[in-house]
Design a protein around this motif. Structure first.
Motif, PDB file in Angstrom:
ATOM      1  N   ARG A 123       0.991  -1.322   0.045  1.00  0.00           N
ATOM      2  CA  ARG A 123       0.076   0.064   0.034  1.00  0.00           C
ATOM      3  C   ARG A 123       0.750   1.228   0.033  1.00  0.00           C
ATOM      4  N   THR A 124       1.948   1.187   0.837  1.00  0.00           N
ATOM      5  CA  THR A 124       2.764   2.301   0.664  1.00  0.00           C
ATOM      6  C   THR A 124       3.415   2.561  -0.574  1.00  0.00           C
ATOM      7  N   PHE A 125       3.893   1.804  -1.092  1.00  0.00           N
ATOM      8  CA  PHE A 125       4.596   1.754  -2.505  1.00  0.00           C
ATOM      9  C   PHE A 125       3.712   2.388  -3.630  1.00  0.00           C
ATOM     10  N   VAL A 126       2.369   1.865  -3.691  1.00  0.00           N
ATOM     11  CA  VAL A 126       1.328   2.253  -4.523  1.00  0.00           C
ATOM     12  C   VAL A 126       0.929   3.851  -4.415  1.00  0.00           C
ATOM     13  N   THR A 127       0.753   4.133  -3.015  1.00  0.00           N
ATOM     14  CA  THR A 127       0.304   5.341  -2.610  1.00  0.00           C
ATOM     15  C   THR A 127       1.553   6.290  -3.084  1.00  0.00           C
ATOM     16  N   ARG A 128       2.566   6.153  -2.765  1.00  0.00           N
ATOM     17  CA  ARG A 128       3.697   7.011  -2.801  1.00  0.00           C
ATOM     18  C   ARG A 128       4.246   6.856  -4.380  1.00  0.00           C
ATOM     19  N   ALA A 129       3.904   5.819  -5.184  1.00  0.00           N
ATOM     20  CA  ALA A 129       4.134   5.801  -6.697  1.00  0.00           C
ATOM     21  C   ALA A 129       3.317   6.857  -7.482  1.00  0.00           C
ATOM     22  N   ALA A 130       2.050   7.207  -6.982  1.00  0.00           N
ATOM     23  CA  ALA A 130       1.335   8.154  -7.656  1.00  0.00           C
ATOM     24  C   ALA A 130       1.874   9.493  -7.319  1.00  0.00           C
ATOM     25  N   ASP A 131       2.459   9.816  -6.235  1.00  0.00           N
ATOM     26  CA  ASP A 131       3.051  11.199  -5.969  1.00  0.00           C
ATOM     27  C   ASP A 131       4.429  11.134  -6.858  1.00  0.00           C
ATOM     28  N   ILE A 132       5.166   9.995  -7.007  1.00  0.00           N
ATOM     29  CA  ILE A 132       6.321  10.138  -7.679  1.00  0.00           C
ATOM     30  C   ILE A 132       6.089  10.393  -9.080  1.00  0.00           C
ATOM     31  N   ALA A 133       5.084   9.750  -9.643  1.00  0.00           N
ATOM     32  CA  ALA A 133       4.612  10.182 -10.855  1.00  0.00           C
ATOM     33  C   ALA A 133       4.479  11.583 -11.257  1.00  0.00           C
ATOM     34  N   LEU A 134       3.789  11.998 -10.294  1.00  0.00           N
ATOM     35  CA  LEU A 134       3.207  13.527 -10.476  1.00  0.00           C
ATOM     36  C   LEU A 134       4.500  14.201 -10.475  1.00  0.00           C
ATOM     37  N   HIS A 135       5.285  13.975  -9.500  1.00  0.00           N
ATOM     38  CA  HIS A 135       6.785  15.119  -9.427  1.00  0.00           C
ATOM     39  C   HIS A 135       7.371  14.799 -10.521  1.00  0.00           C
ATOM     40  N   ALA A 136       7.371  13.661 -11.146  1.00  0.00           N
ATOM     41  CA  ALA A 136       8.426  13.370 -12.056  1.00  0.00           C
ATOM     42  C   ALA A 136       7.862  14.005 -13.348  1.00  0.00           C
ATOM     43  N   ARG A 137       6.633  13.984 -13.683  1.00  0.00           N
ATOM     44  CA  ARG A 137       6.000  14.851 -14.659  1.00  0.00           C
ATOM     45  C   ARG A 137       6.204  16.409 -14.677  1.00  0.00           C
ATOM     46  N   LYS A 138       6.334  16.925 -13.451  1.00  0.00           N
ATOM     47  CA  LYS A 138       6.461  18.248 -12.971  1.00  0.00           C
ATOM     48  C   LYS A 138       8.034  18.734 -13.045  1.00  0.00           C
ATOM     49  N   ALA A 139       8.939  17.770 -13.032  1.00  0.00           N
ATOM     50  CA  ALA A 139      10.329  18.149 -12.584  1.00  0.00           C
ATOM     51  C   ALA A 139      10.807  18.833 -14.041  1.00  0.00           C
ATOM     52  N   GLY A 140      11.671  19.599 -13.954  1.00  0.00           N
ATOM     53  CA  GLY A 140      12.580  20.266 -15.079  1.00  0.00           C
ATOM     54  C   GLY A 140      13.267  19.368 -15.902  1.00  0.00           C
ATOM     55  N   ASP A 141      13.707  19.755 -17.009  1.00  0.00           N
ATOM     56  CA  ASP A 141      14.371  18.814 -17.885  1.00  0.00           C
ATOM     57  C   ASP A 141      15.288  17.984 -17.258  1.00  0.00           C
ATOM     58  N   ASP A 142      16.194  18.608 -16.363  1.00  0.00           N
ATOM     59  CA  ASP A 142      17.222  17.632 -15.661  1.00  0.00           C
ATOM     60  C   ASP A 142      16.866  16.600 -14.681  1.00  0.00           C
ATOM     61  N   GLY A 143      15.569  16.634 -14.413  1.00  0.00           N
ATOM     62  CA  GLY A 143      14.983  15.847 -13.388  1.00  0.00           C
ATOM     63  C   GLY A 143      14.904  16.340 -12.106  1.00  0.00           C
ATOM     64  N   VAL A 144      15.755  17.254 -11.785  1.00  0.00           N
ATOM     65  CA  VAL A 144      15.993  17.824 -10.541  1.00  0.00           C
ATOM     66  C   VAL A 144      15.457  19.211 -10.452  1.00  0.00           C
ATOM     67  N   GLY A 145      15.813  19.812  -9.119  1.00  0.00           N
ATOM     68  CA  GLY A 145      15.712  21.161  -8.896  1.00  0.00           C
ATOM     69  C   GLY A 145      14.314  21.804  -8.224  1.00  0.00           C
ATOM     70  N   GLY A 146      14.089  22.823  -7.706  1.00  0.00           N
ATOM     71  CA  GLY A 146      12.994  23.244  -6.823  1.00  0.00           C
ATOM     72  C   GLY A 146      12.557  22.271  -5.910  1.00  0.00           C
ATOM     73  N   SER A 147      11.167  22.053  -6.097  1.00  0.00           N
ATOM     74  CA  SER A 147      10.438  21.147  -5.010  1.00  0.00           C
ATOM     75  C   SER A 147      10.829  19.729  -5.301  1.00  0.00           C
ATOM     76  N   SER A 148      11.299  19.461  -6.690  1.00  0.00           N
ATOM     77  CA  SER A 148      11.747  17.886  -6.783  1.00  0.00           C
ATOM     78  C   SER A 148      12.796  17.492  -6.152  1.00  0.00           C
ATOM     79  N   GLU A 149      13.918  18.396  -5.834  1.00  0.00           N
ATOM     80  CA  GLU A 149      15.105  18.002  -5.019  1.00  0.00           C
ATOM     81  C   GLU A 149      14.692  17.818  -3.847  1.00  0.00           C
TER      82      GLU A 149
END
Length: 183
Positions: free
Chosen positions: A123-149
């Protein structure tokens, strides 16, 4: 996982609490007492690979033979952590518990019959995976920076891998869409 998988090696190096059930001569150095035997009842934190071998070992062929070590769940999977995961999986910084939290959890599930722990980890992995996917879509071109870091700091290695793969997928899809639009 392969024999040369660094994450597997690092997971096996995680310390887990153990209780020695037998007096073991010449092993006092494990308890910083090299000139003495390791006494029954001594509690130590051993690397998972060693603790597993000792816990599964058998001292003989008789019916009363037992393993020299009793293995316990590590602090990363303590009742307090599990209770926090039950309440809200997104609020627990798993990396603070263990950099290889899920790897350690799955390894412990191989050793213990813990159905509740299995359900909570899933349940933890599935719940957190949704947040991870959302942050991955919103991350900058390099994948890090801002709130993603800041977000990446609380992720264990499996989650970081998922983030990288989701981000690369999003980036590749965007590049493909740009190529299609140019035609």
């Amino acid at each position: 996982m392969s024999y040369y998988d660094i994450d597997s090696i690092l997971t096996d190096a995680e310390k887990v609490p153990c209780k020695f059930e037998l007096d073991l001569p010449d092993l006092g150095y494990l308890d910083n007492n090299p000139s003495h035997a390791l006494k029954a009842g001594t509690q130590l934190a051993l690397p998972l690979w060693l603790a597993e071998m000792l816990a599964l070992a058998n001292t003989g062929t008789s019916e009363d033979s037992r393993a020299p070590v009793t293995l316990n769940l590590p602090e990363a999977l303590s009742e307090r952590v599990i209770g926090a995961l039950k309440a809200d999986p997104r609020s627990v910084p798993l990396r603070d518990r263990s950099a290889h939290f899920y790897g350690l959890g799955t390894h412990m599930l191989d050793l213990f019959e813990e159905r509740e722990l299995s359900a909570i980890l899933r349940r933890t992995f599935v719940t957190r995976a949704a947040d991870i996917a959302l942050h991955a879509r919103k991350a900058g071109d390099d994948g890090v920076g801002g709130s993603s870091e800041d977000f990446l700091r609380g992720l264990d290695e499996w989650e970081r891998s998922l983030f990288r793969k989701a981000h690369e997928g999003t980036k590749s899809t965007k590049e493909w869409m740009d190529k299609v639009k140019k035609r």
